[in-house]
Enzyme design. Structure first.
Site, PDB file in Angstrom:
ATOM      1  N   GLY A  47       0.770  -1.366  -0.065  1.00 57.61           N
ATOM      2  CA  GLY A  47      -0.184   0.041  -0.110  1.00 57.61           C
ATOM      3  C   GLY A  47       1.016   1.236   0.041  1.00 57.61           C
ATOM      4  O   GLY A  47       2.172   1.217   0.130  1.00 57.61           O
ATOM      5  N   GLN A  52       3.077  10.185   1.119  1.00 59.81           N
ATOM      6  CA  GLN A  52       4.388   9.383   0.913  1.00 59.81           C
ATOM      7  C   GLN A  52       5.130   9.582  -0.418  1.00 59.81           C
ATOM      8  O   GLN A  52       6.200   9.841  -0.623  1.00 59.81           O
ATOM      9  CB  GLN A  52       4.329   7.909   0.982  1.00 59.81           C
ATOM     10  CG  GLN A  52       3.948   7.547   2.505  1.00 59.81           C
ATOM     11  CD  GLN A  52       4.011   5.812   2.127  1.00 59.81           C
ATOM     12  OE1 GLN A  52       2.727   5.211   2.102  1.00 59.81           O
ATOM     13  NE2 GLN A  52       4.995   5.286   2.749  1.00 59.81           N
ATOM     14  N   CYS A 100       7.557  -0.368   5.497  1.00 57.21           N
ATOM     15  CA  CYS A 100       6.932   0.742   4.929  1.00 57.21           C
ATOM     16  C   CYS A 100       7.955   1.221   3.914  1.00 57.21           C
ATOM     17  O   CYS A 100       9.078   1.590   4.242  1.00 57.21           O
ATOM     18  CB  CYS A 100       6.575   1.606   6.159  1.00 57.21           C
ATOM     19  SG  CYS A 100       5.947   3.248   5.465  1.00 57.21           S
ATOM     20  N   LEU A 101       7.455   1.602   2.770  1.00 58.87           N
ATOM     21  CA  LEU A 101       8.308   2.131   1.807  1.00 58.87           C
ATOM     22  C   LEU A 101       9.137   3.593   2.303  1.00 58.87           C
ATOM     23  O   LEU A 101       9.904   3.792   1.507  1.00 58.87           O
ATOM     24  CB  LEU A 101       7.595   2.430   0.393  1.00 58.87           C
ATOM     25  CG  LEU A 101       7.151   1.291  -0.165  1.00 58.87           C
ATOM     26  CD1 LEU A 101       6.223   1.483  -1.455  1.00 58.87           C
ATOM     27  CD2 LEU A 101       8.166  -0.041  -0.425  1.00 58.87           C
ATOM     28  N   HIS A 142      -2.376   0.724   8.642  1.00 60.89           N
ATOM     29  CA  HIS A 142      -0.978   1.262   8.472  1.00 60.89           C
ATOM     30  C   HIS A 142      -1.185   2.386   7.442  1.00 60.89           C
ATOM     31  O   HIS A 142      -0.548   3.417   7.763  1.00 60.89           O
ATOM     32  CB  HIS A 142      -0.051   0.112   7.935  1.00 60.89           C
ATOM     33  CG  HIS A 142       1.143   0.496   7.441  1.00 60.89           C
ATOM     34  ND1 HIS A 142       2.481   0.228   8.227  1.00 60.89           N
ATOM     35  CD2 HIS A 142       1.447   1.338   6.499  1.00 60.89           C
ATOM     36  CE1 HIS A 142       3.577   0.784   7.507  1.00 60.89           C
ATOM     37  NE2 HIS A 142       2.968   1.518   6.622  1.00 60.89           N
ATOM     38  N   GLU A 143      -1.860   2.266   6.334  1.00 57.38           N
ATOM     39  CA  GLU A 143      -1.895   3.125   5.503  1.00 57.38           C
ATOM     40  C   GLU A 143      -2.671   4.287   5.900  1.00 57.38           C
ATOM     41  O   GLU A 143      -2.494   5.509   5.580  1.00 57.38           O
ATOM     42  CB  GLU A 143      -2.637   2.578   4.094  1.00 57.38           C
ATOM     43  CG  GLU A 143      -1.671   1.770   3.303  1.00 57.38           C
ATOM     44  CD  GLU A 143      -0.558   1.942   3.129  1.00 57.38           C
ATOM     45  OE1 GLU A 143       0.170   3.143   2.893  1.00 57.38           O
ATOM     46  OE2 GLU A 143       0.385   0.940   3.428  1.00 57.38           O
ATOM     47  N   HIS A 146      -0.872   7.130   7.966  1.00 54.95           N
ATOM     48  CA  HIS A 146       0.041   7.760   7.352  1.00 54.95           C
ATOM     49  C   HIS A 146      -0.917   9.381   6.994  1.00 54.95           C
ATOM     50  O   HIS A 146      -0.076  10.160   6.926  1.00 54.95           O
ATOM     51  CB  HIS A 146       0.495   7.525   5.786  1.00 54.95           C
ATOM     52  CG  HIS A 146       1.465   6.313   5.690  1.00 54.95           C
ATOM     53  ND1 HIS A 146       2.887   6.693   5.963  1.00 54.95           N
ATOM     54  CD2 HIS A 146       1.666   5.136   5.394  1.00 54.95           C
ATOM     55  CE1 HIS A 146       3.536   5.851   6.135  1.00 54.95           C
ATOM     56  NE2 HIS A 146       2.797   4.807   5.406  1.00 54.95           N
TER      57      HIS A 146
HETATM   58 NI    NI Z   1       3.889   3.072   4.976  1.00 52.75          NI
END
Ligand code: NI
Length: 178
Positions: A47, A52, A100-101, A142-143, A146
């Site tokens: 995701g 981000q 996480c990216l 998680h998403e 953000h």
């Molecule tokens: Ni993340």
């Protein structure tokens, strides 16, 4: 449509509470959604959230089909979720490993609700509402974090369970060989 640069932990844009989307089915929104989908696909992520890629809007994308980063997890339909609302359906929590990216190379053990209901809209303004469990619930939590400027390390309860993916894998292998 383009693969965008994913900004990393330390960039203050990841710590902001983002703005709701007020207009659906627009060229700008569809460009943002396509950029998110292209970028997450490029990195084999589960995701990605708009902040981000430096966009201060309440937009996330997620989904999982035979993902090499998550070989053992069940699939999640590719979803565009805008202005999301999450409600925990009970108090049960479970610890699971997350990456996480925006925190590349690292993994941490994070407690999340096991059962949630989430709602929101797709890019055309169509309402989405689902009740989900476990990994699907984890990815959504998680998403959506953000969008409130929260990265997963801030949700961890034991910082001893945080480390570089490579080292954690080596440690797990050594443990399984004993
Ligand atoms: Ni993340």
């Amino acid at each position: 449509m383009a693969v965008k640069k994913v900004i990393r932990m330390g960039d203050p844009r990841l710590l902001k509470v983002t703005e709701p989307v007020t207009e659906f089915n627009t060229v700008a929104l569809s460009k943002l959604v396509n950029d998110l989908l292209d970028t997450v696909a490029k990195h084999d992520g589960a995701g990605l959230a708009a902040p981000q890629i430096g966009i201060n809007k309440r937009v996330v994308v997620f989904g999982l089909e035979a993902n090499p980063r998550y070989p053992e997890e069940e699939s999640i339909p590719t979803t565009v979720l805008i202005n999301p609302v999450i409600e925990a359906l009970d108090e049960q929590m479970e610890a699971g490993w997350e990456g996480c990216l925006s925190v590349p190379g690292l993994r941490g053990l994070v407690p999340r609700y096991r059962h949630i209901r989430y709602s929101g809209f797709d890019q055309f303004g169509t309402k989405i509402e689902r009740e989900v469990n476990d990994f699907h619930a984890r990815v959504v939590q998680h998403e959506c974090d953000h969008l409130d400027g929260i990265l997963y390390p801030q949700r961890m309860s034991d910082m001893c369970q945080f480390g570089f993916e490579e080292e954690l894998e080596k440690a797990a292998e050594a443990e399984s060989e004993r």
